[in-house]
Design an enzyme around this catalytic site. Structure first.
Site, PDB file in Angstrom:
ATOM      1  N   GLY A  11       0.746  -1.266   0.033  1.00  0.00           N
ATOM      2  CA  GLY A  11       0.083   0.101  -0.084  1.00  0.00           C
ATOM      3  C   GLY A  11       0.738   1.023   0.040  1.00  0.00           C
ATOM      4  N   SER A  12       2.142   1.076  -0.350  1.00  0.00           N
ATOM      5  CA  SER A  12       2.859   2.596  -0.316  1.00  0.00           C
ATOM      6  C   SER A  12       2.194   3.508  -1.411  1.00  0.00           C
ATOM      7  CB  SER A  12       4.340   2.298  -0.578  1.00  0.00           C
ATOM      8  OG  SER A  12       4.535   1.589  -1.778  1.00  0.00           O
ATOM      9  N   ASN A  13       1.815   2.975  -2.866  1.00  0.00           N
ATOM     10  CA  ASN A  13       1.397   3.837  -3.443  1.00  0.00           C
ATOM     11  C   ASN A  13       0.095   4.530  -3.013  1.00  0.00           C
ATOM     12  OD1 ASN A  13       2.666   4.145  -6.439  1.00  0.00           O
ATOM     13  ND2 ASN A  13       3.282   1.996  -5.899  1.00  0.00           N
ATOM     14  N   MET A  28      -4.045  -6.592  -7.557  1.00  0.00           N
ATOM     15  CA  MET A  28      -3.764  -7.584  -8.437  1.00  0.00           C
ATOM     16  C   MET A  28      -4.931  -8.359  -9.091  1.00  0.00           C
ATOM     17  SD  MET A  28      -0.457  -6.932  -8.037  1.00  0.00           S
ATOM     18  CE  MET A  28       0.321  -8.431  -8.763  1.00  0.00           C
ATOM     19  N   ARG A  29      -5.937  -7.663  -9.345  1.00  0.00           N
ATOM     20  CA  ARG A  29      -7.058  -8.392 -10.040  1.00  0.00           C
ATOM     21  C   ARG A  29      -7.257  -7.707 -11.526  1.00  0.00           C
ATOM     22  NH1 ARG A  29      -9.397 -12.354  -7.298  1.00  0.00           N
ATOM     23  NH2 ARG A  29     -11.058 -11.956  -8.724  1.00  0.00           N
ATOM     24  N   ASN A  34      -3.858   2.703 -13.678  1.00  0.00           N
ATOM     25  CA  ASN A  34      -2.917   1.829 -13.101  1.00  0.00           C
ATOM     26  C   ASN A  34      -1.630   2.284 -13.281  1.00  0.00           C
ATOM     27  OD1 ASN A  34      -2.160  -0.530 -11.723  1.00  0.00           O
ATOM     28  ND2 ASN A  34      -1.621  -1.584 -13.863  1.00  0.00           N
ATOM     29  N   HIS A  91       2.187   0.439 -13.133  1.00  0.00           N
ATOM     30  CA  HIS A  91       2.797  -0.641 -13.774  1.00  0.00           C
ATOM     31  C   HIS A  91       4.321  -0.719 -13.330  1.00  0.00           C
ATOM     32  CE1 HIS A  91       3.033  -4.900 -14.926  1.00  0.00           C
ATOM     33  NE2 HIS A  91       3.956  -4.332 -15.580  1.00  0.00           N
TER      34      HIS A  91
HETATM   35  C1  GRF Z   1       4.084  -1.716  -7.132  1.00  0.00           C
HETATM   36  O1  GRF Z   1       5.391  -1.577  -7.661  1.00  0.00           O
HETATM   37  C2  GRF Z   1       2.897  -1.629  -8.302  1.00  0.00           C
HETATM   38  O2  GRF Z   1       3.677  -0.889  -9.378  1.00  0.00           O
HETATM   39  C3  GRF Z   1       2.749  -3.411  -8.443  1.00  0.00           C
HETATM   40  O3  GRF Z   1       2.719  -3.500  -7.140  1.00  0.00           O
HETATM   41  C4  GRF Z   1       3.543  -2.951  -6.308  1.00  0.00           C
HETATM   42  C5  GRF Z   1       2.620  -2.278  -5.038  1.00  0.00           C
HETATM   43  O4  GRF Z   1       3.482  -1.608  -4.140  1.00  0.00           O
HETATM   44  N1  GRF Z   1       1.631  -3.458  -9.168  1.00  0.00           N
HETATM   45  P1  GRF Z   1       2.805  -0.919  -3.100  1.00  0.00           P
HETATM   46  O5  GRF Z   1       1.525  -2.116  -2.369  1.00  0.00           O
HETATM   47  O6  GRF Z   1       2.170   0.169  -3.715  1.00  0.00           O
HETATM   48  O7  GRF Z   1       3.840  -0.773  -2.065  1.00  0.00           O
END
Ligand code: GRF
Length: 230
Positions: free
Chosen positions: A35-37, A112-113, A129, A131
């Protein structure tokens, strides 16, 4: 060079469209993991309260780190698990939650879905999204790992609109980073993640400044070229 999403968003930077005048963006963050993003997006919204709101997070994994992060940031997190077999049911539950909260944008952040075409039809050109590769290279899962193990000299991140394919939607912006000789996978990935936050933030800034009614042709014809920034 800082990435720009200006032409992707139709060159409307600085001018709100009629459709969104006097309204703020209400975006849901979807995440499955750490969940850092998600945190980066929520913090952006909390720092720009007149422009954008993140009323909720959707998570499909009951043990995911994002649940705790959302809680600490004061954002409700709805956990809606699902399997491939129960996707319709899961998406229906999610759509009900989004409708109840007036959500108009969906920001995928490590979700992831694969979303169905019928789900996406509720948010045309409004599901985004991030990626962890320079698409079309390394689509799908574990992209940093696969790029690192493949010995790439450079990798990057891609922000794109979501279609029903796997990481195939129109590119909004890309950022590239050079591999440092001898660096660990953890360092390689950390540098990629930092770029993910940066690219998402630039996009959100552009979005907040009025470029919300994207035109698919403009995105596909002129957007891709200008969106691919080194
Ligand atoms: C990120 O690298 C995102 O691009 C990928 O999964 C990772 C998720 O990281 N799809 P976080 O959960 O946001 O820390």
């Amino acid at each position: 060079m800082a990435p720009s999403t200006k032409s992707i968003l139709g060159g409307r930077t600085g001018a709100r469209t009629l459709a969104t005048e006097n309204s703020i963006i209400r975006g849901a963050v979807f995440a499955s993991g750490n969940g850092s993003n998600a945190e980066n997006i929520i913090r952006f919204a909390q720092n720009n309260p007149g422009e954008i709101s993140i009323p909720l997070v959707i998570c499909d994994q009951p043990e995911a780190g994002v649940i705790d992060r959302a809680k600490k940031l004061g954002v409700p997190c709805f956990v809606v698990p699902g399997t491939r077999a129960t996707r319709d049911e899961q998406e229906k539950k999610i759509l009900d939650i989004l409708a109840a909260h007036g959500v108009t944008w969906v920001f995928l952040a490590g979700y992831m879905r694969i979303l169905s075409a019928s789900f996406l039809a509720h948010f045309p050109q409004r599901v985004v999204n991030i990626h962890p590769s320079l698409l079309p290279e390394f689509p799908g899962k574990d992209s940093y790992r696969r790029a690192y193990d493949a010995g790439v000299k450079a990798s990057g991140v891609t922000l794109h609109f979501v279609d029903e394919g796997v990481d195939t939607g129109p590119v909004i912006a890309q950022r590239k980073f050079e591999r440092v000789p001898g660096e660990s996978f953890e360092d390689f990935r950390a540098r990629g993640l930092a770029l993910e936050y940066e690219v998402y933030t630039v996009f959100l800034k552009e979005l907040c400044h009025g470029g919300r009614d994207q035109d698919r042709n403009r995105i596909q014809n002129s957007g891709q070229a200008s969106g691919k920034m080194g």
